[in-house]
Design an enzyme around this catalytic site. Sequence first.
Site, PDB file in Angstrom:
ATOM      1  N   ASP A   1       0.214  -7.199  -8.769  1.00 29.02           N
ATOM      2  CA  ASP A   1       1.401  -6.480  -9.244  1.00 29.02           C
ATOM      3  C   ASP A   1       1.166  -6.119 -10.700  1.00 29.02           C
ATOM      4  OD1 ASP A   1       2.639  -6.756  -6.806  1.00 29.02           O
ATOM      5  OD2 ASP A   1       3.786  -8.530  -7.369  1.00 29.02           O
TER       6      ASP A   1
ATOM      7  N   ASP B   1       8.341  -5.630   5.265  1.00 30.19           N
ATOM      8  CA  ASP B   1       8.862  -6.834   4.608  1.00 30.19           C
ATOM      9  C   ASP B   1       9.584  -7.665   5.651  1.00 30.19           C
ATOM     10  OD1 ASP B   1       7.864  -5.988   2.247  1.00 30.19           O
ATOM     11  OD2 ASP B   1       9.793  -5.490   1.315  1.00 30.19           O
TER      12      ASP B   1
END
Lengths: 252, 198
Positions: free
Chosen positions: A130, A11
Site C-alpha cells: 500500500d 473483498d
Amino acid sequence: MLAKRIIPCLDVDKGRVVKGTNFLTLVDAGDPVEQAKFYDSEGADELIFLDITASSDNRSTMIDVVRRTAEEVSIPFTIGGGIRTTNDMREILRSGADKVSINTAAVNNPQLINDGAENYGVQCIVVAIDAKKVIENKWKVFIHGGRTETELDVVEWAQECEERGAGEIMLTSMDRDGTKDGYDIALLKKVTDSVRIPVIASGGAGTLEHLYDAFNDAAVDAVLAASIFHFRQFTIKQAKEFLRSKNILVRT
Amino acid sequence: MIGIIDYHLNNLRSVQKAFEKVGVDSFISDNAAELRKADKLVLPGVGAFGQAMQNLHSLGLDAVVKEHAASGKYLLGICLGMQLLFTKSYELGEFDGLNLVNGEVKVFPTSVKVPHMGWNQVEIVRQSPILNGVEEKSFVYFVHSYFVEPKENVTLTQTDYGFKFTSMIEQKNIFGIQFHPEKSQTTGLQLLKNFSEL
C-alpha cells in the site's frame, strides 16, 4: 506472447462479499464462490480474495471459501488478508489457493517472504504494497490497511521483496484507491522499472482507458479492479475487447 | 486408473478435479505400492527442483516413476513434474533429475520478467494425439522461473517469451506439460482428456 491479465478483486468479510453484491443474475450474490464462478465464466484471468475480517477467529470460514472456490473455479486465485505465518500460508495453499498475498506481516517480518518462497515456491508469494505519496515522486509504504505509515520507501521495499523471493507485487495507490481517477501511473512505472517480477496495478480504475494506461504507460503485467466490474459498469469481456482494439494482448 | 503422485510439495486436488471434470477417475497417493498399480501416472508439482527430487527419493517414488516409464506405460509430468523428467536442473544449484528425457532445466535470461506468470500461447511444432482438438495459439496458464532445453527432438509445442522455449514434450510414452492444464480452462481439460484416452 504473454497476455496481460485482468484480475477482479473480491473483498470478503466473514465469508461474504461486502462490496458489489448487485449481481442480479446470481442466486446468492453475496457468496464469494458464486461471484468467482461468474468471473471465471466471463473471462477473468485470475481472482483475488481479500479477507478483510478483522479477527482471526474467522480463519475456518475463509478456508471453507478457499475449498469451495478450488472445487468450482478453473482459473488461478490468490488469498490475502490476515496471513502472518508460514503455517497460515500452508493451510490456505493446501486448501486449494494458488497464491497467498501478504502485506503488513511482510513488513513486520520480512523473513516471512523468504520462508514462504523457500517452502512453497516464489510463484505463490505475492507481496501487497500500500503506497502513499509523501512528496513529489516519492512514496512511502503503509500497513494495517493503510492506517500506519512506515519508514519504508516503496521502490526500495519492492526491490527487497523481490530479493527475498516474492513472485509478484500487488501495488495499490492509497491516493487513488476508490477515486476512479485512474491508476497512479508514475508510481507504477517507478516500480516496474525497478523490479524484474510481475507487478499488478491496483487502486483508481474508473474507466477502460485507465486499464489501458496502466499497461501501456506503466508496463504493468496485470490490473486489479474492483468496483468497475462489481457494479457491472463494464464486463470483463468489454474490457478485453477494448484493450484488444488498442493492441494490448489479452487472453481470448 | 490414473495415479497422481503426491510427493508432499503441494495440493494436488486441482489436478484430480480437472480429471473429474472430463469424466476420468484418478487417485492421489504417496505410496509406491499403490502407484505401481496405476495404468498411467501423473507427476505434478510446483516448488523447487532439489527439494522435489529429495522428496521423491525419500518416499521411494523416483524408482516407481522410472519403472513405470520403462514398462512403456504412459507418464505425464506437469510443470515442475515435467522438469523432473530431465537429466539435470540448474535451479538454485545443480541437481540430477530422473533422466528419462535427455536435456537440462535452465533459468530464464535476465531480459525477461521472472517468474513467467500468466496466460501465454502454445505454438504447435508437431502433431500428437495428446494435442487432438487443441488449436494453434491457444492460451494456457504458466507459472515458472525455469524452462527445459531438450537435447533431442521431443518438443510438441513451444511458447514465445521473448524467445521460444519448449512448453510440451513427447518422447514415446512420456509426456510433459510446462504450463498448468488444470488451471487452463478448456484447452487444459482437453489435454488431460486426451492423455486419459491414450
